[in-house]
Design an enzyme around this catalytic site. Structure first.
Site, PDB file in Angstrom:
ATOM      1  N   SER A 255      62.731  60.075 -40.440  1.00 34.16           N
ATOM      2  CA  SER A 255      62.269  58.527 -40.624  1.00 34.16           C
ATOM      3  C   SER A 255      62.891  57.613 -39.920  1.00 34.16           C
ATOM      4  O   SER A 255      63.784  57.247 -39.863  1.00 34.16           O
ATOM      5  CB  SER A 255      61.808  57.775 -42.116  1.00 34.16           C
ATOM      6  OG  SER A 255      61.622  56.725 -42.024  1.00 34.16           O
TER       7      SER A 255
ATOM      8  N   TYR B 295      66.082  54.972 -49.259  1.00 32.59           N
ATOM      9  CA  TYR B 295      64.738  56.354 -48.279  1.00 32.59           C
ATOM     10  C   TYR B 295      65.824  56.455 -47.820  1.00 32.59           C
ATOM     11  O   TYR B 295      65.914  57.535 -46.501  1.00 32.59           O
ATOM     12  CB  TYR B 295      63.805  55.716 -48.451  1.00 32.59           C
ATOM     13  CG  TYR B 295      63.009  56.954 -47.753  1.00 32.59           C
ATOM     14  CD1 TYR B 295      62.425  58.016 -48.560  1.00 32.59           C
ATOM     15  CD2 TYR B 295      62.231  56.534 -46.839  1.00 32.59           C
ATOM     16  CE1 TYR B 295      61.990  58.857 -47.074  1.00 32.59           C
ATOM     17  CE2 TYR B 295      61.666  56.712 -45.378  1.00 32.59           C
ATOM     18  CZ  TYR B 295      61.780  58.100 -46.455  1.00 32.59           C
ATOM     19  OH  TYR B 295      60.413  58.892 -45.380  1.00 32.59           O
TER      20      TYR B 295
END
Length: 632
Positions: A143, A156
């Protein structure tokens, strides 16, 4: 893409029953791949296999990757039942929306187990078998949050960053064994990932509903095409790529780009958080234009003439604001004067807090006696700033005329010593001028000694007539003087990090932004007399100076309360013009960067930023000659 690449390959796909994973499984199955599908739910795996084009060529292996050693067991079972694994796709992942200060340690460890440790364990377990067979392929779905400081996504992003960095290293280490490693950055996807994420205090995250990002089918097609290509890092979304590169080369640009997102993501006070986003991020309420000092750079001298008694916001004006407080996230009770001259200030702060708003104000601190400090603390204020433009008595008293350095320091120290935990957050605003720029490090030391949390280094950027003129130290280009100032500021920031004092600062040269920090898309400025404007600068027009040139700054007012309702003014044609213009500027800026082809070339990225600025519609009158829009 060569569709035969996956035909006959045995692929272990984790996170197979999520929206992205299940679409990946169906696409790979249609291309002739043999699949070993893993997910926590055995029931969902069986349901998924029933939907595959070649369901007989699929094996279901339930596994809870949040549990230690489960990944190794999954790898062993996959080899045992499938014979071998040609391709591993680490797709399993879990989101977590939380400010870093509120993130739960147990949840952090849980997240890293799923997103980082289990993928690494699978790789380490499978690569020896791949090497014996002459090669293999590892595909990690990572990501851009691992490269960009996206608010509420720090944990995250950290888990994905750790996976990306370590597997990038593996790519070099495993290349001699003919094992390819690919890290694919898909960007935002219109699926259930964000809805299913963990979160603290009902943090909304980036896309809390399935109405943003590309459709998963489109993203999956791009992932499969990339997965059949060359090893390395593959970015499917240009916005994430340029921000990742800029986060290293020009972090201030990325920070400015993300401030609006931060303001949306970080909702009101944790004690009474709204269930949905409030209409206004910020109301700046000028509780008083009157002031008890005569500072050498103050731009509002002419506005304040003869207003010592009538320069205060009336109760009737405040009561016109009061019904709308549940739609406001944060209120700043500061304007052009001294808020503590407003007799109703602490009562109003209490009402704002009762409506779930954050509240704070900037003061010169002279009136903040022990009694007033106790009342401020009792009001539950979130933050308080102090205007302190000198780090010793001589410099301070010269700039802040009518004040007293020793009294100010005593008042600040009393408040910081008597606050509960870290509330209110305390700040010093230090306006950098010729008379005090040599004290940048000294003001950091003073802030530390007084127990202040943060120092905001500001420019003398607001000018009306001769007031404030020629005090600013910024310039149209990076001169020798500017370089000296930047060097001095860097030294002060290093000292601040050592003493654990936070700092903020602005540029010394113009750097046009798509929208300024005030951001009229979700904020209003309300003058003491009830006039409603985009910001304090536009609220008070008149002769000014922009980058050394004399100009006339416009006066902009949507209307006036209590004669008109705030909501009606918010929906007025003029207010919509400002909101619409800046929305278009942000959109055009982002679109231009998304289309730019810069690879990993810093020079080309810099050119892309210049082109993005040119692509924006012109800023409104006033804004295009306002130092705020240029980050100075």
């Amino acid at each position: 893409m060569d569709s035969s690449f996956f035909s006959g390959k045995i692929i272990l796909l984790t996170g197979a029953t999520g929206d992205l994973g299940s679409t990946l499984a169906r696409s790979l199955s249609s291309l002739g791949a043999d699949l070993v599908l893993s997910s926590r739910s055995a029931e969902k795996l069986e349901t998924l296999i029933d939907t595959l084009p070649q369901k007989r060529k699929a094996i279901a292996l339930p596994a809870d990757l949040s549990q230690q050693s489960e990944a190794e067991k999954l790898a062993d079972r996959a080899i045992e039942q499938a014979g071998h694994i040609d391709i591993l796709i680490n797709n399993a992942g879990l989101g977590y929306f939380a400010l870093m200060e509120e993130a739960d340690e147990e949840k952090i460890r849980y997240l890293f187990e799923v997103n980082t440790f289990s993928p690494l364990a699978l790789i380490n377990r499978l690569t020896p078998h791949m090497a014996k067979r002459g090669g293999g392929r590892i595909i990690n779905i990572v990501s851009s949050a691992g490269r960009v400081p996206i608010p509420t996504v720090g944990v995250y992003g950290g888990s994905k960053s750790a996976l990306a960095v370590m597997t990038n290293t593996m790519r070099l280490e495993l290349e001699p064994k003919n094992i390819d490693v690919l890290n694919i950055y898909p960007g935002t996807i219109n699926d259930s990932f964000e809805r299913n994420a963990m979160r603290e205090n009902d943090r909304l995250g980036l896309c809390p509903t399935a109405d943003c990002g590309d459709a998963e089918e489109m993203t999956v097609a791009e992932i499969i095409a990339a997965a059949a290509g060359e090893p390395g890092e593959i970015w499917l979304e240009k916005t994430g790529k340029w921000m990742a590169l800029a986060a290293i080369a020009w972090p201030s640009i990325v920070d400015n780009r993300l401030k609006h997102l931060r303001n949306k993501a970080v909702t009101a006070s944790d004690a009474e958080k709204p269930k949905e986003l409030r209409r206004w991020r910020l109301l700046q309420v000028e509780s008083s234009l009157a002031c008890n000092l005569k500072c050498i750079m103050c731009p509002w001298v002419d506005e304040r003439k003869n207003m010592q008694q009538r320069g205060h916001m009336s109760q009737a004006t405040w009561e016109a604001i009061l019904p709308h407080l549940p739609e406001v996230r944060s209120i700043d009770f500061t304007g052009g004067g001294e808020p503590l001259l407003q007799k109703n200030l602490l009562e109003w702060i209490g009402q704002a807090k009762a409506s779930g708003c954050e509240a704070g104000f900037l003061t010169n601190g002279l009136l903040l006696s022990e009694e007033v400090s106790r009342r401020v603390l009792d009001a539950g204020i979130n933050w308080i700033g102090f205007s302190v433009d000198g780090a010793d008595k001589e410099t301070y008293d010269f700039i802040r005329r009518g004040s007293d350095f020793d009294v100010i320091c005593k008042n600040i120290k009393y408040l910081t010593d008597n606050r509960v935990d870290t509330l209110p957050m305390t700040m010093i605003n230090f306006v950098i001028m010729q008379s005090n720029y040599h004290q940048l490090e000294k003001i950091i030391q003073l802030a530390h000694d007084l127990g202040v949390d943060q120092v905001n280094f500001k420019q003398c950027d607001v000018i009306r007539g001769e007031h404030g003129k020629e005090f600013g130290l910024f310039d149209s280009e990076e001169t020798k003087k500017v370089k000296q100032l930047k060097k001095a500021l860097d030294k002060a920031n290093r000292l601040a990090r050592k003493l654990e004092v936070k700092t903020t600062s602005f540029s010394f040269v113009p750097e046009e932004q798509s929208v300024c920090d005030q951001d009229p898309r979700d904020s209003l400025f309300i003058r003491f007399d009830g006039s409603v404007s985009p910001c304090i600068n536009l609220a008070i027009g008149g002769p000014s100076t922009f980058l050394g040139k004399d100009i006339i700054f416009p006066h902009v007012a949507y209307g006036k309360i209590p004669d008109e309702d705030i909501l009606a003014l918010w929906e007025s044609e003029q207010c919509n013009f400002y909101r619409r213009t800046f929305s278009q500027r942000v959109k055009a800026y982002d679109a231009a960067l998304a289309k730019a082809d810069f690879g990993h070339d810093i020079i080309k990225l810099k050119e892309a930023f210049r082109d993005a600025i040119k692509a924006m519609p012109e800023a409104p009158d006033g804004c295009k000659t306002c130092h705020y829009l240029y980050d100075i």
